[in-house]
Write a protein that holds these residues in place. Structure first.
Motif, PDB file in Angstrom:
ATOM      1  N   UNK A  82     -20.955 -15.842 -59.767  1.00  0.00           N
ATOM      2  CA  UNK A  82     -20.806 -16.374 -58.347  1.00  0.00           C
ATOM      3  C   UNK A  82     -21.669 -16.529 -56.605  1.00  0.00           C
ATOM      4  N   UNK A  83     -23.264 -17.272 -57.410  1.00  0.00           N
ATOM      5  CA  UNK A  83     -24.509 -17.888 -57.067  1.00  0.00           C
ATOM      6  C   UNK A  83     -23.869 -18.384 -56.500  1.00  0.00           C
ATOM      7  N   UNK A  84     -23.870 -18.951 -54.948  1.00  0.00           N
ATOM      8  CA  UNK A  84     -23.417 -20.588 -54.162  1.00  0.00           C
ATOM      9  C   UNK A  84     -23.706 -21.336 -53.995  1.00  0.00           C
ATOM     10  N   UNK A  85     -23.416 -22.733 -53.771  1.00  0.00           N
ATOM     11  CA  UNK A  85     -23.891 -23.785 -53.728  1.00  0.00           C
ATOM     12  C   UNK A  85     -24.164 -24.911 -52.367  1.00  0.00           C
ATOM     13  N   UNK A  86     -25.456 -24.965 -52.150  1.00  0.00           N
ATOM     14  CA  UNK A  86     -25.089 -25.518 -50.799  1.00  0.00           C
ATOM     15  C   UNK A  86     -25.158 -27.330 -50.449  1.00  0.00           C
ATOM     16  N   UNK A  87     -25.147 -27.487 -49.752  1.00  0.00           N
ATOM     17  CA  UNK A  87     -25.558 -28.769 -49.608  1.00  0.00           C
ATOM     18  C   UNK A  87     -27.514 -28.752 -48.934  1.00  0.00           C
ATOM     19  N   UNK A  88     -27.945 -30.101 -49.740  1.00  0.00           N
ATOM     20  CA  UNK A  88     -29.217 -29.569 -49.220  1.00  0.00           C
ATOM     21  C   UNK A  88     -29.822 -30.261 -47.563  1.00  0.00           C
ATOM     22  N   UNK A  89     -28.873 -29.703 -46.880  1.00  0.00           N
ATOM     23  CA  UNK A  89     -28.829 -30.413 -45.671  1.00  0.00           C
ATOM     24  C   UNK A  89     -29.900 -30.394 -44.709  1.00  0.00           C
ATOM     25  N   UNK A  90     -30.779 -29.490 -45.280  1.00  0.00           N
ATOM     26  CA  UNK A  90     -32.325 -28.942 -44.928  1.00  0.00           C
ATOM     27  C   UNK A  90     -33.522 -30.772 -45.238  1.00  0.00           C
ATOM     28  N   UNK A  91     -32.959 -30.654 -46.338  1.00  0.00           N
ATOM     29  CA  UNK A  91     -34.245 -31.981 -47.664  1.00  0.00           C
ATOM     30  C   UNK A  91     -33.894 -32.884 -46.659  1.00  0.00           C
ATOM     31  N   UNK A  92     -32.666 -33.327 -46.674  1.00  0.00           N
ATOM     32  CA  UNK A  92     -32.089 -34.844 -45.666  1.00  0.00           C
ATOM     33  C   UNK A  92     -32.747 -34.453 -44.589  1.00  0.00           C
ATOM     34  N   UNK A  93     -32.454 -34.117 -43.834  1.00  0.00           N
ATOM     35  CA  UNK A  93     -33.357 -34.190 -42.478  1.00  0.00           C
ATOM     36  C   UNK A  93     -34.371 -34.039 -42.351  1.00  0.00           C
ATOM     37  N   UNK A  94     -35.401 -33.445 -43.213  1.00  0.00           N
ATOM     38  CA  UNK A  94     -37.222 -34.313 -43.532  1.00  0.00           C
ATOM     39  C   UNK A  94     -37.465 -35.452 -43.453  1.00  0.00           C
ATOM     40  N   UNK A  95     -36.977 -35.424 -45.252  1.00  0.00           N
ATOM     41  CA  UNK A  95     -37.028 -36.585 -45.698  1.00  0.00           C
ATOM     42  C   UNK A  95     -36.779 -37.688 -44.080  1.00  0.00           C
ATOM     43  N   UNK A  96     -35.753 -37.439 -43.457  1.00  0.00           N
ATOM     44  CA  UNK A  96     -35.651 -38.221 -42.156  1.00  0.00           C
ATOM     45  C   UNK A  96     -35.954 -38.287 -41.597  1.00  0.00           C
ATOM     46  N   UNK A  97     -37.093 -37.683 -41.181  1.00  0.00           N
ATOM     47  CA  UNK A  97     -37.622 -37.504 -40.555  1.00  0.00           C
ATOM     48  C   UNK A  97     -39.394 -37.838 -40.530  1.00  0.00           C
TER      49      UNK A  97
ATOM     50  N   UNK B 225     -39.895 -34.496 -52.894  1.00  0.00           N
ATOM     51  CA  UNK B 225     -39.216 -33.650 -52.134  1.00  0.00           C
ATOM     52  C   UNK B 225     -36.737 -33.744 -52.145  1.00  0.00           C
ATOM     53  N   UNK B 226     -37.119 -34.867 -52.923  1.00  0.00           N
ATOM     54  CA  UNK B 226     -35.317 -35.274 -53.306  1.00  0.00           C
ATOM     55  C   UNK B 226     -35.154 -34.940 -55.002  1.00  0.00           C
ATOM     56  N   UNK B 227     -36.038 -34.510 -55.490  1.00  0.00           N
ATOM     57  CA  UNK B 227     -35.195 -33.694 -56.530  1.00  0.00           C
ATOM     58  C   UNK B 227     -35.680 -32.487 -57.273  1.00  0.00           C
ATOM     59  N   UNK B 228     -37.369 -31.951 -56.187  1.00  0.00           N
ATOM     60  CA  UNK B 228     -37.379 -30.588 -55.960  1.00  0.00           C
ATOM     61  C   UNK B 228     -37.087 -29.884 -54.705  1.00  0.00           C
ATOM     62  N   UNK B 229     -37.126 -30.081 -53.570  1.00  0.00           N
ATOM     63  CA  UNK B 229     -36.685 -29.307 -53.247  1.00  0.00           C
ATOM     64  C   UNK B 229     -34.665 -29.387 -53.138  1.00  0.00           C
ATOM     65  N   UNK B 230     -34.211 -30.394 -53.114  1.00  0.00           N
ATOM     66  CA  UNK B 230     -32.971 -30.452 -53.490  1.00  0.00           C
ATOM     67  C   UNK B 230     -32.577 -29.529 -54.383  1.00  0.00           C
ATOM     68  N   UNK B 231     -32.757 -29.560 -55.171  1.00  0.00           N
ATOM     69  CA  UNK B 231     -32.541 -28.094 -56.284  1.00  0.00           C
ATOM     70  C   UNK B 231     -32.862 -27.221 -56.008  1.00  0.00           C
ATOM     71  N   UNK B 232     -33.647 -26.734 -55.110  1.00  0.00           N
ATOM     72  CA  UNK B 232     -33.918 -25.436 -54.498  1.00  0.00           C
ATOM     73  C   UNK B 232     -32.876 -24.996 -53.418  1.00  0.00           C
ATOM     74  N   UNK B 233     -32.673 -26.160 -52.810  1.00  0.00           N
ATOM     75  CA  UNK B 233     -31.724 -25.663 -51.347  1.00  0.00           C
ATOM     76  C   UNK B 233     -30.311 -25.097 -51.547  1.00  0.00           C
TER      77      UNK B 233
END
Length: 599
Positions: A156-171, A424-432
């Motif tokens: 039942x756990x949802x799966x989200x797209x890592x949009x926050x990490x993508x925005x942070x990486x672009x910044x 961030x790509x490896x750890x942050x995306x996994x958490x998001x």
């Protein structure tokens, strides 16, 4: 629709039997007999609990996909219920009820009876589901059923797209590109080396030699040093100089608060070393302390102490028996020169100041007349402090609080930002993917700001940047997730060893200049607390739920307490005398040429 209702009816019966199996054995037996009789002698699925729960989970997923409640809309005993016909009584044209036939009355009674039975069944099914869920969370549940319940939570756990990490990486990429372009255009890119280069000049060297001091360094008067050494600033991360990083918004405590140590040093310089000639009464009992104008060879002038002027066989000039400044009509060769980032000032000639990489002030004669910190803290983000009206060499209430936030998006160089992007790509995306956009944002902000508060307390004068505290916060969240799901992870000790190995390697990198290990340690601690509070977790029983709620509430209070204590220590206490060895954790001088603290 009839096929879906028939299939849904079977699933309804199986889920109902699975729920009843956990409640009452007598009810299970009677329901099993009815199921056996109503399914043409087929064996019931009562004892296949796993299959029943899987069907029930599939039904719940279908509900979410279709946006309807299929469980509550099952036909009672797999029969077609009355549809949405209008059952208002027929009325005559005059408004009176028309006599109904016996068939109509019987049909209405049957419909009401079916509706009542349907409501009773829904109420009973709802109660069974609620009670079955409570039993599934209790300690009395068998290991097999508990395992199935945990699997249902995992599915039942949802799966989200890592949009926050993508925005942070672009910044991060954007700000690094802009900062690098500005450094290249302004010639403020530091040499790419780990240890700073030392340059020595000597007056005894030939004039054509590169080791000869620059013209005017020996002014043949009161400033004839025979040799001098300067240390050239370097950047091991392929980036700009410290001064440009400070102006861009790096963490630098003297621009964020009235630093007591710097103010004490500047006050001592104004009231003890340079008193008398600048309008400040000397507090020393010695005759003629402080500075006055010194004349050497009737051609060069400058402000010195009486002992220094006598050493150079000069004339220490007084005006009406008092110390005085040199007249601007004289050839004044000694002027204030600002060196480093923390407001250090020396009286040098212009060539000396240029050799040491300082800022020469040709409009003043004493260091107490100028302020070396105003240009250092002149940031493009605003809130730039000005000189104090009563004490010109001190800042008037510096308060650039945004330096707790901006360093998360600035980096010391190209290598630094590359490592942070990978982490961030490896750890942050996994958490998001499991925590979602909002929770990841909160963890990133709490860990990052908390890390820079910690760094400001324990290494205030170090120029440091980077999203490292937030990355260490993500590492802390992964540790929390591993401990909470310890029973589900195969070989958990191996996973814990991997995480601790990554943390130790990152802490070793933090001992290099321009990064700061205290921001890493603070981000890791804040990340652990934020992970317990915000990270979704799997429960293994009612006691486990109570414990996790208790820890979430406790660590929420700990987070608030850490922030309050950190800010109070940073702005009010301003001392780390309780930990004299703490500065060794932030930066290690692997050689004598490595520069950790700002000069």
């Amino acid at each position: 629709q009839q096929q879906q209702q028939q299939q849904g009816g079977v699933v309804r019966n199986e889920a109902d039997l699975a729920a009843a199996a956990a409640l009452d054995s007598d009810a299970v037996a009677s329901e099993s007999e009815r199921h056996y009789a109503t399914n043409n002698g087929r064996a019931p699925l009562l004892y296949d609990v796993a299959e029943a729960l899987r069907h029930y989970d599939e039904l719940a997923r279908r509900e979410r996909a279709l946006g309807v409640d299929l469980v509550r809309n099952f036909p009672y005993h797999d029969q077609q219920l009355a549809n949405n016909h209008d059952h208002r009584p027929n009325r005559s044209p005059r408004g009176r009820s028309r006599p109904r036939s016996r068939e109509e009355q019987e049909l209405q009674r049957q419909q009401r009876r079916q509706q009542q039975e349907q409501q009773e069944w829904e109420t009973a099914a709802r109660r069974r589901r609620v009670k079955a869920e409570k039993i599934a969370r209790s300690k009395t549940l068998s290991p097999q059923m508990r395992h199935l319940y945990v699997q249902a939570q995992l599915s039942a756990l949802p799966s989200h797209d890592p949009w926050f990490i993508r925005i942070v990486c672009m910044l991060l990429i954007f700000f690094t590109a802009v900062l690098t372009a500005v450094a290249l255009s302004a010639h403020e890119m530091a040499p790419f080396r780990l240890s700073s280069a030392t340059e020595l000049c000597s007056m005894s060297a030939p004039l054509t030699s590169s080791d000869h001091c620059p013209l005017g360094f020996q002014c043949s008067t009161i400033c004839f040093d025979t040799e001098a050494t300067r240390r050239k600033e370097v950047n091991p991360w392929l980036g700009p100089t410290k001064s440009l990083l400070i102006r861009a918004g790096a963490k630098f405590s003297p621009c964020m608060r009235p630093d007591t140590d710097i103010q004490r040093r500047l006050r001592q310089q104004r009231e003890v070393a340079e008193c008398g000639a600048n309008g400040v009464v000397c507090e020393s009992s010695e005759p003629f302390p402080g500075m006055s104008c010194c004349r050497v060879d009737n051609s060069s002038f400058g402000m010195t102490s009486r002992a220094t002027c006598d050493a150079f066989s000069g004339d220490w000039l007084l005006s009406q028996g008092k110390q005085t400044l040199c007249s601007e009509l004289f050839n004044i060769v000694l002027r204030p020169c600002c060196l480093g980032e923390v407001g250090r000032c020396e009286l040098y000639t212009e060539s000396q100041c240029t050799f040491y990489g300082g800022r020469f002030h040709s409009d003043a004669q004493l260091c107490s007349q100028i302020n070396c910190m105003t240009k250092t803290c002149n940031s493009v983000l605003g809130l730039n402090p000005s000189a104090d009206a009563t004490a010109p060499n001190e800042l008037d209430n510096p308060n650039q609080w945004y330096r707790f936030i901006v360093p998360l998006f600035l980096h010391s160089g190209v290598i630094h930002v590359g490592l942070c992007l990978i982490a961030l790509t490896v750890l942050g995306a996994q958490i998001e993917r499991s925590a979602g956009f909002l929770r990841t944002l909160l963890i990133f902000a709490i860990s990052g700001i908390g890390g820079w508060i910690t760094s400001g307390v324990f290494s205030p004068n170090a120029v440091e940047t980077g999203s490292d505290p937030a990355i260490f916060g993500f590492l802390g969240v992964l540790v929390v997730d591993l401990l909470q799901s310890w029973k589900l992870v195969p070989r958990p000790w191996l996973e814990l060893f991997k995480l601790l190995f990554i943390v130790s390697i990152s802490l070793m990198l933090g001992t290099l200049p321009l990064i700061g290990n205290w921001s890493h340690i603070g981000g890791f601690v804040f990340g652990i607390c934020a992970g317990v509070v915000f990270l979704p977790s799997i429960t293994f029983g009612q006691s486990d739920i109570r414990w996790k709620r208790f820890w979430a509430l406790l660590l929420s209070c700990v987070l608030i307490a850490l922030v309050v204590m950190g800010l109070l220590t940073f702005y009010i206490v301003q001392t780390t005398s309780f930990c004299p060895w703490c500065h060794h954790l932030d930066c290690i001088m692997y050689s004598s040429n490595i520069q950790c603290e700002s000069e």
